[in-house]
Design a protein around this motif. Structure first.
Motif, PDB file in Angstrom:
ATOM      1  N   SER A  89      19.069  12.813  17.365  1.00 19.95           N
ATOM      2  CA  SER A  89      18.034  11.836  17.370  1.00 19.95           C
ATOM      3  C   SER A  89      17.244  11.704  16.603  1.00 19.95           C
ATOM      4  O   SER A  89      17.291  12.135  15.643  1.00 19.95           O
ATOM      5  N   PRO A  90      16.775  10.271  15.669  1.00 20.15           N
ATOM      6  CA  PRO A  90      16.199  10.226  15.033  1.00 20.15           C
ATOM      7  C   PRO A  90      14.677  10.524  15.133  1.00 20.15           C
ATOM      8  O   PRO A  90      14.172  11.067  14.218  1.00 20.15           O
ATOM      9  N   ARG A  93      15.737  14.216  13.797  1.00 21.44           N
ATOM     10  CA  ARG A  93      15.266  14.132  12.355  1.00 21.44           C
ATOM     11  C   ARG A  93      14.303  14.485  11.510  1.00 21.44           C
ATOM     12  O   ARG A  93      13.914  15.107  10.816  1.00 21.44           O
ATOM     13  N   ASP A  94      12.980  13.433  12.294  1.00 26.82           N
ATOM     14  CA  ASP A  94      11.829  12.753  11.698  1.00 26.82           C
ATOM     15  C   ASP A  94      10.347  14.405  11.741  1.00 26.82           C
ATOM     16  O   ASP A  94       9.998  13.761  11.285  1.00 26.82           O
ATOM     17  N   SER A 162      21.210  13.428   7.329  1.00 27.75           N
ATOM     18  CA  SER A 162      20.191  11.865   7.802  1.00 27.75           C
ATOM     19  C   SER A 162      19.120  12.769   7.184  1.00 27.75           C
ATOM     20  O   SER A 162      18.478  11.335   6.763  1.00 27.75           O
ATOM     21  N   PRO A 168      16.943   4.333   5.115  1.00 31.73           N
ATOM     22  CA  PRO A 168      17.162   4.309   6.855  1.00 31.73           C
ATOM     23  C   PRO A 168      18.019   3.858   7.101  1.00 31.73           C
ATOM     24  O   PRO A 168      18.067   5.011   8.751  1.00 31.73           O
ATOM     25  N   ALA A 169      18.680   2.776   6.918  1.00 33.38           N
ATOM     26  CA  ALA A 169      19.407   2.688   8.094  1.00 33.38           C
ATOM     27  C   ALA A 169      20.868   3.454   7.825  1.00 33.38           C
ATOM     28  O   ALA A 169      21.698   3.805   8.348  1.00 33.38           O
ATOM     29  N   SER A 171      21.034   7.073   7.830  1.00 32.78           N
ATOM     30  CA  SER A 171      20.432   7.580   7.929  1.00 32.78           C
ATOM     31  C   SER A 171      20.891   7.758   9.260  1.00 32.78           C
ATOM     32  O   SER A 171      20.946   8.877   9.788  1.00 32.78           O
ATOM     33  N   ARG A 172      20.021   6.304   9.889  1.00 38.06           N
ATOM     34  CA  ARG A 172      20.975   6.576  11.433  1.00 38.06           C
ATOM     35  C   ARG A 172      22.152   5.894  11.964  1.00 38.06           C
ATOM     36  O   ARG A 172      22.183   7.049  12.620  1.00 38.06           O
ATOM     37  N   GLU A 173      22.512   5.569  10.657  1.00 35.47           N
ATOM     38  CA  GLU A 173      24.260   5.723  10.748  1.00 35.47           C
ATOM     39  C   GLU A 173      24.882   6.643  10.536  1.00 35.47           C
ATOM     40  O   GLU A 173      26.049   7.280  11.651  1.00 35.47           O
ATOM     41  N   LEU A 175      23.661   9.847  11.928  1.00 38.73           N
ATOM     42  CA  LEU A 175      23.228  10.144  13.353  1.00 38.73           C
ATOM     43  C   LEU A 175      24.415   9.597  14.144  1.00 38.73           C
ATOM     44  O   LEU A 175      24.881  10.061  14.599  1.00 38.73           O
ATOM     45  N   ASP A 176      24.437   8.484  14.526  1.00 34.28           N
ATOM     46  CA  ASP A 176      25.127   7.442  15.428  1.00 34.28           C
ATOM     47  C   ASP A 176      26.465   7.646  15.123  1.00 34.28           C
ATOM     48  O   ASP A 176      27.083   7.869  16.468  1.00 34.28           O
TER      49      ASP A 176
END
Length: 194
Positions: A89-90, A93-94, A162, A168-169, A171-173, A175-176
């Motif tokens: 999850s973000p 990650r954060d 990530s 950011p895009a 990084s999210r990609e 994870l997803d």
């Protein structure tokens, strides 16, 4: 002025908790004893009233970080899908200071050359593998061990990657995509083995 045992224990625990957070954020070499003691509101000289060596602090801090994995397991216990999506999850990650120490300290444990730290890390890794095995279907008994190792290795890799990218895009990609692929491969109802 003398301090009670309870005060000393509380101070000791505060030092360990600060070290646990900072080690996950910056690595074992990224922060020194002086910085940790200053953040705890103490002098460097007071360190040796609590620990025999920096390695002792590292080992205790590493053990303390494992609470974050216990919290993840407690929240994810309902399903493999839940375990994967919570890990990748973000929010996870954060927040490296409170996140999985197995990913945050992946490269640091071998560098410090501490048998105690390496043993603690390996033992916790084994517990995570067992947890993931318990979420896999019983009918694939022979494959559960290998699948658990693959799933967690992919999760740690994806989380680490990530965090490493500035986009950011992307990084999210990461994870997803990894979460979706793991869920499709392992968390969806698996075909019956003939």
């Amino acid at each position: 002025m003398r301090h009670s045992r309870a005060e000393k224990a509380a101070t000791h625990q505060r030092i360990v908790q600060i070290a646990a957070r900072r080690f996950r954020e910056r690595g074992f070499d990224g922060i020194g004893v002086a910085d940790i003691m200053r953040e705890a509101g103490l002098t460097v000289g007071g360190f040796y009233k609590h620990f025999g060596s920096r390695e002792d602090l590292v080992v205790e801090a590493l053990a303390a970080t494992f609470g974050s994995l216990e919290a993840w397991e407690a929240k994810a216990r309902s399903s493999l899908r839940n375990a994967i999506t919570r890990y990748l999850s973000p929010a996870h990650r954060d927040d490296p200071a409170d996140a999985c120490p197995l990913s945050a300290l992946l490269n640091d444990v071998p560098r410090i050359r501490s048998i105690n730290a390496s043993d603690a890390y390996a033992a916790q890794l084994g517990r995570v593998f067992e947890f993931l095995e318990s979420l896999l279907p019983a009918e694939i008994r022979e494959q559960r061990r290998a699948h658990a190792r693959l799933i967690f290795s992919a999760c740690v890799g994806a989380l680490t990657l990530s965090r490493a990218v500035d986009d950011p895009a992307l990084s999210r990609e990461i994870l997803d995509t990894v979460a979706d692929q793991l869920i499709e491969a392992f968390a969806e109802p698996l075909p019956a083995i003939a």
